[in-house]
Design an enzyme around this catalytic site. Structure first.
Site, PDB file in Angstrom:
ATOM      1  N   ASN A 183       0.816  -1.219   0.000  1.00  0.00           N
ATOM      2  CA  ASN A 183       0.000   0.000   0.000  1.00  0.00           C
ATOM      3  C   ASN A 183       0.847   1.264   0.000  1.00  0.00           C
ATOM      4  OD1 ASN A 183       0.957  -0.056   2.595  1.00  0.00           O
ATOM      5  ND2 ASN A 183      -1.018  -0.394   3.572  1.00  0.00           N
ATOM      6  N   ARG A 321       2.897   6.977  12.422  1.00  0.00           N
ATOM      7  CA  ARG A 321       2.295   6.492  13.657  1.00  0.00           C
ATOM      8  C   ARG A 321       2.058   7.673  14.582  1.00  0.00           C
ATOM      9  NH1 ARG A 321       1.400   2.812  10.969  1.00  0.00           N
ATOM     10  NH2 ARG A 321       1.733   0.583  11.329  1.00  0.00           N
ATOM     11  N   GLN A 350      -5.190   4.254  19.520  1.00  0.00           N
ATOM     12  CA  GLN A 350      -5.983   3.988  18.324  1.00  0.00           C
ATOM     13  C   GLN A 350      -6.803   2.720  18.544  1.00  0.00           C
ATOM     14  OE1 GLN A 350      -4.042   5.034  14.472  1.00  0.00           O
ATOM     15  NE2 GLN A 350      -4.584   2.955  13.877  1.00  0.00           N
ATOM     16  N   HIS A 369      -7.733   5.665  10.538  1.00  0.00           N
ATOM     17  CA  HIS A 369      -6.549   5.094   9.879  1.00  0.00           C
ATOM     18  C   HIS A 369      -6.972   4.428   8.562  1.00  0.00           C
ATOM     19  CE1 HIS A 369      -2.495   2.849  10.660  1.00  0.00           C
ATOM     20  NE2 HIS A 369      -2.552   3.394   9.473  1.00  0.00           N
TER      21      HIS A 369
END
Length: 410
Positions: A183, A321, A350, A369
């Site tokens: 990705n 992050r 998260q 995310h």
């Protein structure tokens, strides 16, 4: 009874994760599978109504990366769930554990202690492979590794394995791998989008359109062109280099900081300048994009003091992050205008709680995310095929191999 239960928990805690199981010295991974099939467990977010409407939406639990038929046709078991935590599960959770406490009088009391486990916990003990993603991470703690007797491979369908206790995985002889490159395009495109959204001050204009308002000055007073700006990436791996390549046509001055310098030929192709000293680079930058992994060295790297060294009015994009940044320091700098805009899709913790300060700070371009979750950005089949055949993975895919951590995590 309550006192006995507390004492039992203290015993287990003192003994550590290997009270539940002595981890083997090593687990053979790159040996061709023989005999019966493997048990593969996947943990993915639930797609719900969106899964029903699009069969190509393979990243959700319902469509399970699109590999169920292929795995089952080869005799493997594939268990998929979105339930990664469950009530009372975590680093110190205990599931269906029976043990004895030996008292000074040489008598013993046997305790049967059960907590309600996540669906993941029910399958860890006999799983050979655990697949998870950075977008809905199953936190693979030392205690979970200790309970997973057959586990050989921890596979991240994406980039970033900070949800795994890498030291514990290395000590247990596990292989940790990522689908590196799966990705990278998705994330680099998303970063460029957020840079443009923030530099051009797009979000207030969009909110006006939705609210039926029309205030050109309310947008134009802080909208700028990207051309001529100094843009830097902190980290120049695959995503960082793709971002630099996409930024080059905009006519920016491009800088990068990384522990390793790019080859001179690629520097020239990208039009990027290397900056060895991060703190010397930051005051030069109009835009800074984070592209480094979360490690012990990078956790909290951008604290109040480092943010203060950045140019007033800087734009920051962080799809790396959330824990790289000091959460409150970012919110405070946005409130004062020292950070003119902050965007990204990663948070700490998260999923982000409803009162997370990044939800409410001015000029933010935050989302859940999602940057690497595009339909075009998934894929683990090649890695699993190599695993079943006992073949090595591409070197860049390894995070832990034969007890050693990849360089960026050391």
């Amino acid at each position: 009874m309550a006192a006995i239960m507390r004492a039992a928990r203290q015993v287990v805690s003192a003994l550590g994760p290997h009270a539940l199981r002595d981890a083997p010295a090593g687990r053979s991974l790159h040996t061709a599978s023989t005999g019966g099939g493997k048990k593969i467990v996947g943990v993915f977010y639930k797609g719900g109504e969106y899964a029903d409407g699009n069969p190509d939406f393979v990243g959700c639990a319902e469509h399970a990366l699109g590999i169920r038929g292929w795995l089952e046709s080869q005799g493997h078991q594939y268990v998929v769930t979105d339930d990664k935590d469950g009530p009372n599960c975590g680093e110190h959770s205990i599931t269906n554990l029976t043990f004895s406490l030996y008292m000074a009088s040489a008598t013993s009391v046997t305790l049967h202690y059960t907590r309600v486990a996540a669906e993941l916990e029910k399958h860890l003990a006999d799983a050979h492979v655990l697949i998870t993603t950075p977008f809905h991470p199953a936190y693979v703690t030392a205690s979970r590794i200790a309970r997973a007797r057959n586990l050989e491979l921890l596979l991240t369908a994406g980039i970033g394995s900070d949800h795994v206790d890498l030291a514990a995985a290395a000590a247990a002889g596990l292989t940790v791998a990522e689908v590196t490159g799966s990705n990278t395009v998705s994330v680099a495109e998303d970063q460029l989008m957020r840079v443009l959204v923030l530099v051009r001050n797009f979000l207030p204009g969009h909110r006006q359109a939705v609210a039926g308002e029309w205030d050109v000055a309310g947008v134009a007073h802080r909208a700028r062109d990207l051309e001529g700006k100094t843009v830097a990436t902190v980290g120049a791996g695959r995503i960082g280099r793709l971002l630099l390549r996409r930024l080059k046509p905009f006519g920016c001055r491009l800088l990068y900081h990384d522990r390793l310098r790019i080859q001179p030929e690629m520097e020239e192709e990208l039009g990027a300048e290397f900056e060895a000293d991060l703190d010397a680079m930051l005051p030069k930058c109009d835009v800074v994009v984070m592209n480094m992994p979360l490690t012990d060295k990078t956790r909290g790297m951008f604290d109040k003091d480092r943010i203060a060294r950045m140019k007033k009015g800087v734009i920051i994009v962080n799809n790396a992050r959330g824990a790289i940044m000091d959460t409150q320091a970012v919110a405070d700098a946005c409130a004062t205008g020292h950070i003119a805009g902050y965007g990204g899709d990663v948070w700490h913790p998260q999923p982000a709680p409803k009162d997370h300060p990044w939800r409410y700070m001015p000029n933010n371009a935050m989302t859940p995310h999602i940057s690497g979750t595009t339909i075009d950005g998934q894929g683990v089949k090649d890695t699993l095929e190599r695993y079943f055949k006992g073949q090595d993975f591409p070197a860049q895919n390894y995070i832990v191999k034969e007890g050693k951590l990849a360089g960026q995590y050391q």
